[in-house]
Design a protein around this motif. Structure first.
Motif, PDB file in Angstrom:
ATOM      1  N   ARG A   6      -2.297  14.634 -12.005  1.00 35.11           N
ATOM      2  CA  ARG A   6      -1.253  15.446 -12.631  1.00 35.11           C
ATOM      3  C   ARG A   6      -0.457  14.639 -13.655  1.00 35.11           C
ATOM      4  O   ARG A   6      -0.117  15.124 -14.734  1.00 35.11           O
ATOM      5  CB  ARG A   6      -0.347  16.051 -11.551  1.00 35.11           C
ATOM      6  N   THR A   7      -0.160  13.386 -13.325  1.00 36.31           N
ATOM      7  CA  THR A   7       0.605  12.543 -14.243  1.00 36.31           C
ATOM      8  C   THR A   7      -0.184  12.252 -15.515  1.00 36.31           C
ATOM      9  O   THR A   7       0.348  12.338 -16.631  1.00 36.31           O
ATOM     10  CB  THR A   7       1.000  11.214 -13.550  1.00 36.31           C
TER      11      THR A   7
ATOM     12  N   LYS B  48      -0.164  15.237 -17.789  1.00 35.29           N
ATOM     13  CA  LYS B  48       1.150  15.413 -18.448  1.00 35.29           C
ATOM     14  C   LYS B  48       1.329  14.429 -19.598  1.00 35.29           C
ATOM     15  O   LYS B  48       1.802  14.784 -20.678  1.00 35.29           O
ATOM     16  CB  LYS B  48       2.279  15.200 -17.427  1.00 35.29           C
TER      17      LYS B  48
ATOM     18  N   SER C 176      -1.150  20.535 -13.854  1.00 33.47           N
ATOM     19  CA  SER C 176      -0.142  19.474 -13.782  1.00 33.47           C
ATOM     20  C   SER C 176       1.144  19.962 -13.119  1.00 33.47           C
ATOM     21  O   SER C 176       1.913  19.168 -12.599  1.00 33.47           O
ATOM     22  CB  SER C 176       0.149  18.914 -15.171  1.00 33.47           C
TER      23      SER C 176
END
Ligand code: ATP
Ligand code: MG
Length: 485
Positions: free
Chosen positions: A290-291, A294, A323
């Protein structure tokens, strides 16, 4: 970073975003198009790969030798322009460059130039891998891939993980799947001669038979060696000494899978963490994916907008979704249940104990949950020897992260830290524990629970760009019967 490289050249990305109008700049790049207007002046679209957008150069008769030069400014040519950046009256661009001098560095015959304006199929462009980075799509792919790599290193470096280099040549087949490319300095021509003179030494296919044993003590490393299929076992060594670490390197698999998700040479990121149990491993994998998404969305908005507009219309929405929301977590057994009850007809039938196919993984992530899913506790028969055995005697502490459009993007597990269980698992998998003596010793001297996973870089590029085929997510793809460039 504020320092410029040691050249007077200004990158087009900086011209478009940072440099103040009124500044004199020296810009160099390749001509995308040239439009002439009544012989008085010309617009040149110049791109140097530093940004998705090209810089519009306005050149007119005030430039020395204008008439001769402008004829050479053809699509594909490389040019250097010195001029003043000015605010642009045209729509869609903030600045344009008013040329004061123009130099053609390398000519190109626009009629012969392989990249024509009409746009080309990705198949065609794969045959032009030396020029495809000059197209919108592959320039964007290169920048996004770079941003992903940067985000990955940052993620681990900021959390104190050590970057460990695993060897590329290896004598252990980590997955035990026998998909290694062999590395040898033995003279294959001589072996073939020997085979012929013996007459009986080979099978009808030409492959050596048992009666023609090869003496690997004569080979370069004194034993059979190959290109690594994974840096995991070596990462485990470091994790059990220096703590959290990760590898980031090329891996090679000689599997004959001609799919849109497999390459023979791909890059893998393999973090390995001591004292992590499966739940910690899952939490890290989710936060990591997810990071990274982003960060890349923040760093490459123009490139991702292009992919959304031209390649995959659901891209930005799906990246927001991935994300921004928690991943779904369930066991393999629960997933099989869902698939069996789904009423779908799959090409490959679903049954407990069989590996999930991409179509099953995509059904779960695209239709059932509409979100990434982490599946855990797979049957021990279909997973590698190093995954920690569960007490049920049937499953292991594996975890695969599945995402929409792709299927598996991460494969990981808690590792088997119990010496006796590990030996038993190796024997079950047909491996000789003696070959893994060093791996076993880690369990003899200060063993600890530990976990890790492997993320495929090109599948991540696929996910973040929306590109259909993994061959278009690496600069120079290697697949069965194809290793040009
Ligand atoms: P699959 O079942 O999709 O073939 P795998 O289970 O063999 O993958 P792992 O050994 O778990 O793959 O490798 C970890 C990750 O590496 C995968 O989740 C995937 O992202 C990536 N990967 C594996 N094989 C390939 C390949 N041939 N080409 C590109 N990426 C790959
Ligand atoms: Mg896997």
């Amino acid at each position: 970073m504020t320092e410029s490289p040691p050249t007077m050249r200004t990158r087009i990305a900086d011209c478009l975003t940072k440099v103040a109008p009124g500044t004199i700049v020296d810009v160099r790049g390749w001509v995308r198009t040239r439009r002439e207007s009544k012989q008085e002046f010309a617009f040149i679209e110049l791109n140097d790969g530093s940004s998705f957008h090209s810089l519009q150069v306005v050149a007119d008769k005030s430039i020395p030798d204008y008439e001769t030069l402008i004829k050479l400014v053809q699509t594909g040519a490389s040019v250097a322009v010195v001029g003043e950046l000015k605010e642009s009256p045209a729509k869609g661009q903030k600045v344009e460059l008013h040329a004061q001098s123009l130099k053609v560095l390398g000519q190109a015959d626009a009629a012969k130039y392989p990249l024509q304006k009409k746009g080309h199929s990705f198949e065609f462009l794969r045959e032009k891998a030396h020029l495809r980075p000059r197209t919108n799509t592959f320039g964007a792919m290169a920048r996004v891939r770079n941003a992903i790599c940067h985000a990955i290193h940052c993620y681990f470096q900021q959390r104190g993980f050590l970057y460990v280099h695993a060897p590329i040549i290896s004598t252990s087949d980590c997955e035990g799947a026998g998909h290694m490319f062999q590395v040898t300095t033995l003279d294959l021509a001589k072996l073939a001669q020997l085979q012929q003179s013996k007459g009986t030494g080979a099978s009808p296919s030409g492959a050596p038979t048992a009666s023609m044993e090869i003496d690997y003590t004569k080979d370069f490393f004194g034993k059979k060696a190959g290109l690594t299929v994974s840096g995991q076992l070596e990462a485990e060594i470091f994790a059990c000494s220096v703590g959290d670490c990760y590898t980031f390197g090329p891996t090679f698999r000689a599997e004959n899978s001609n799919t849109t998700r497999h390459l023979a040479e791909f890059w893998m990121i393999e973090p390995e963490m001591p004292f992590y149990e499966l739940e910690d491993n899952m939490a890290l994998a989710e936060d990591f994916v997810r990071t990274v998404i982003k960060e890349v969305m923040a760093k490459c908005p123009d490139d991702l907008q292009f992919f959304n507009d031209r390649i995959e219309p659901t891209l930005l929405a799906s990246l927001e979704n991935i994300s921004g929301n928690d991943f779904i977590k369930l066991t393999y057994t629960e997933a099989v249940d869902i698939l069996l009850k789904s009423g779908q007809t799959f090409e490959y039938p679903v049954a407990w104990g069989k590996d999930l196919q991409s179509e099953h993984e995509r059904f779960l992530t695209e239709q059932h949950f509409k979100q990434p899913v982490i599946l855990t506790d797979y049957p021990r028969e279909i997973k590698s020897f190093y995954m920690r055995a569960n007490d049920d005697g049937k499953t292991v502490r594996a975890m695969d992260v599945l995402v929409p459009r792709i299927g598996e993007i991460i494969g990981g597990s808690q590792r088997e830290e119990r010496h006796d269980v590990l030996i038993q698992r190796m024997q079950e998998c047909g491996l000789d524990p003696a070959d893994y003596w060093w791996y076993l010793e880690l369990r003899e001297y200060g063993t600890v629970p530990h976990s890790g996973f492997g993320l495929g870089l090109e599948r991540t590029v696929q996910l973040i760009t929306g590109m259909q085929n993994i061959r278009d997510c690496i600069p120079f793809p290697r697949t069965p019967k194809s290793a040009d460039f």
